[in-house]
Write an enzyme that holds these catalytic residues in place. Sequence first.
Site, PDB file in Angstrom:
ATOM      1  N   MET A 325       0.821  -1.200   0.000  1.00 46.03           N
ATOM      2  CA  MET A 325       0.000   0.000   0.000  1.00 46.03           C
ATOM      3  C   MET A 325       0.864   1.263   0.000  1.00 46.03           C
ATOM      4  O   MET A 325       0.657   2.190  -0.792  1.00 46.03           O
ATOM      5  CB  MET A 325      -0.933   0.006   1.207  1.00 46.03           C
ATOM      6  CG  MET A 325      -1.922   1.160   1.216  1.00 46.03           C
ATOM      7  SD  MET A 325      -3.049   1.161  -0.184  1.00 46.03           S
ATOM      8  CE  MET A 325      -4.140  -0.183   0.268  1.00 46.03           C
ATOM      9  N   LYS A 408       1.108   2.066  14.696  1.00 42.45           N
ATOM     10  CA  LYS A 408       0.775   3.370  14.126  1.00 42.45           C
ATOM     11  C   LYS A 408       1.162   4.500  15.086  1.00 42.45           C
ATOM     12  O   LYS A 408       1.659   5.555  14.660  1.00 42.45           O
ATOM     13  CB  LYS A 408      -0.716   3.432  13.780  1.00 42.45           C
ATOM     14  CG  LYS A 408      -1.108   2.552  12.594  1.00 42.45           C
ATOM     15  CD  LYS A 408      -2.598   2.664  12.292  1.00 42.45           C
ATOM     16  CE  LYS A 408      -3.017   1.762  11.140  1.00 42.45           C
ATOM     17  NZ  LYS A 408      -2.422   2.119   9.843  1.00 42.45           N
ATOM     18  N   SER A 430      -7.764   1.447   7.358  1.00 40.78           N
ATOM     19  CA  SER A 430      -9.034   1.055   6.750  1.00 40.78           C
ATOM     20  C   SER A 430     -10.108   0.782   7.797  1.00 40.78           C
ATOM     21  O   SER A 430     -11.280   0.632   7.442  1.00 40.78           O
ATOM     22  CB  SER A 430      -8.842  -0.199   5.885  1.00 40.78           C
ATOM     23  OG  SER A 430      -8.357  -1.277   6.666  1.00 40.78           O
ATOM     24  N   HIS A 451      -7.865   6.935   2.915  1.00 43.79           N
ATOM     25  CA  HIS A 451      -7.927   5.491   2.723  1.00 43.79           C
ATOM     26  C   HIS A 451      -7.847   5.177   1.236  1.00 43.79           C
ATOM     27  O   HIS A 451      -8.791   5.384   0.485  1.00 43.79           O
ATOM     28  CB  HIS A 451      -9.232   4.951   3.327  1.00 43.79           C
ATOM     29  CG  HIS A 451      -9.410   3.477   3.151  1.00 43.79           C
ATOM     30  ND1 HIS A 451     -10.649   2.864   3.191  1.00 43.79           N
ATOM     31  CD2 HIS A 451      -8.515   2.483   2.928  1.00 43.79           C
ATOM     32  CE1 HIS A 451     -10.499   1.579   2.994  1.00 43.79           C
ATOM     33  NE2 HIS A 451      -9.212   1.316   2.840  1.00 43.79           N
TER      34      HIS A 451
END
Length: 719
Positions: A325, A408, A430, A451
């Site tokens: 990603m 995170k 997400s 996102h």
Amino acid sequence: MQTIKFEIEDGVALVGIDVPGRSLNILTPQLQRELDELFARLAGDDAVKGVVIHSAKARGFIAGADLMELVEAFEHGTSKVEAREQSAYLQGLTRRIETLGKPVATAIGGLALGGGLELALGTHYRVLSERADAQLGLPEVSVGLLPGGGGTQRLPRLIGIAQALPMLLDGKPVGPQRALELGLVDELAAPEQLLARAKAWVLANPDARQPWDRKGWKPRDLGSLAFPHGPLTSRILQAHVASRGNYPAPLAILSCVGEGMVVDLDTGLRIERNYFAQLLTGPVARNLIRTQFINKAAADKLVRRPQGFTSRSFTRIGVLGAGQMGAGIARVAAVAGIEVALLDASLEQAQAAHARLADELARAVSRGQLAGDKAEAALARIHPTADYAELGAAELVIEAVFEDLAVKAEVTARAVSAMPADALFASNTSTLPISLLAGQFPRPADFIGLHFFSPVERMPLVEIIRGRETSDATLAAAMDFVAQLRKTPILVNDSPGFFTSRVFGSFVDEGFLMLEDGIAPALIEQAARQAGMPVGPLAVADEVSLELQLKVNRQAIELGFEERFQRGAAIDLVKTMVNEFHRPGRRAGGGFYDYPEEGGKRLWTGLAQHWPQASQQPTLEELRLRILSIQALESARCVEEGVITDAADADLGSTLGIGFPTWTGGVLSYIDTLGLAAFVEQCDGLAERWGERFRPSAWLRRRAETGERFHPRPTQAGN
């Protein structure tokens, strides 16, 4: 205001089309009326030897119809009679032109799409600009319609059935050289020579007539219509399989060609307008046009962007996490001209991601998707690193690490110490609430959710999530960034799973529950595809991995989310697949499917053994309704809870982000198409049979009782 500029030169009427208020001409009702009246006068004017139709604008010819007008017609209940009349008017105009008794040529300076090309096909000669951006096509199938101005009849008569069918069914335009090869146009010319060449032909051909108006003319490949051989038969079979009964336009086009080519042109035109009326008054065209064109165009123009903030253009960003990603985000940003610091836990990991991107960009070049110099420049803009100091000049930092709150929080804290004090921060999470993640950032007003969807380079959507403290300025800047990447933004408010993940989760979970209900796995997957989903729930669960489902469940429990956000409906099945059978998904070599080295994937035979199939299987239609209804119902809950505030965002998010079938227009258009009262009744029936998760809320019932819609009816015609 007039839409036509008219002059006579050497006995040739030069008809310049100039629709006011438009950079490109469109085929408005006013333009059709003015052309009809003009050609009626020209027929009796002995001073006029012929006509050249052209665009009086600097570029293009006619770029099709006004889609907004079509949506207005849908919403105000156009009848089949009115739809036939609409088609008949354009057909009558093109028929008047080609039977004028004088030569008529078209000088095409650029785009001639839809009704624009149909108008040109009604002339005797076509000269096209040799510029590469000149394009000719009949794209109506992409909006659920067919060419209603004679396109299904003239095109196959002009270039042959076998060559016409791909243009009609695929809707893709062709460039100048291909148009000449096909016989769509008669010659190519430099832009400044178009009018002169068309005018010269008119003067040299005073007795011009269309081939099909000459006595004894027959289509050159009429035999190809014969069953069981020939392109028409094979195309009918392909269209039937591809549409799964959800998209009526391809079959209607094939019917028009098949029925129209064995009769004279005027009878063929009557056939065409009957099919056109069926499509124009049906829901599929309305849904496709409203969502995929009208609302998508509005989203791309940032209709939801807060006003009063100067537009921003980003030059440097940082991306935390060089996995699939993060690397994908870095790639699209670099292609858009942005310098990217791609940061991972070690320099080796970041460099490995850079090497993968080099290979991906090279493949894009080899496929003709990207110019070589642009690929090289994009790769040079991506700087792999493990040093947070590289974020020192970033205007925006995007976190794209594991879906783990602790991880995170750690990378966010380290980024904060290195990034500029006024830089924005975004999370690609997400599922985790943005307001929760913003608690780890010293300036929560500058924190937002972005996102992206995988693969980032192909997926057009970005879901922008506004946290409780996200400022309007940050939201405006985030919108600008998404537009810079040429992605389509939707705006949602904060919630566990936001919008797309909640709806996607309901789809996957329903597939798991079907398996527990004893429904055959192949029937589950087939029902999803019949509904219009790109793949079945079991297949897509394998792709995203079942371990991720477990992680989402564990994290939701740990964070104290409400039970409905814990994705626990079929979690025991997921635990069995992962912990007992060690089949977490495709990347691990097996999940609900086996993935042999040779041949395609196939459903794991062990599924039937561990989840025995019921002796009485439900119908495909009932499963199809379960799949569509559960996602639409979850979307309605998102509206009820304020996660979604605009129906267009829900429809775009569902179709562009998670593969909800486009024929529906999206999750909320699906409900509006059925009617809310009918949808509530449908859900009640499913609840009785399959469980209370289908039971509509009191809020939804009240809306149904008052006849409310998610999409308001238009109040006036669009421009």
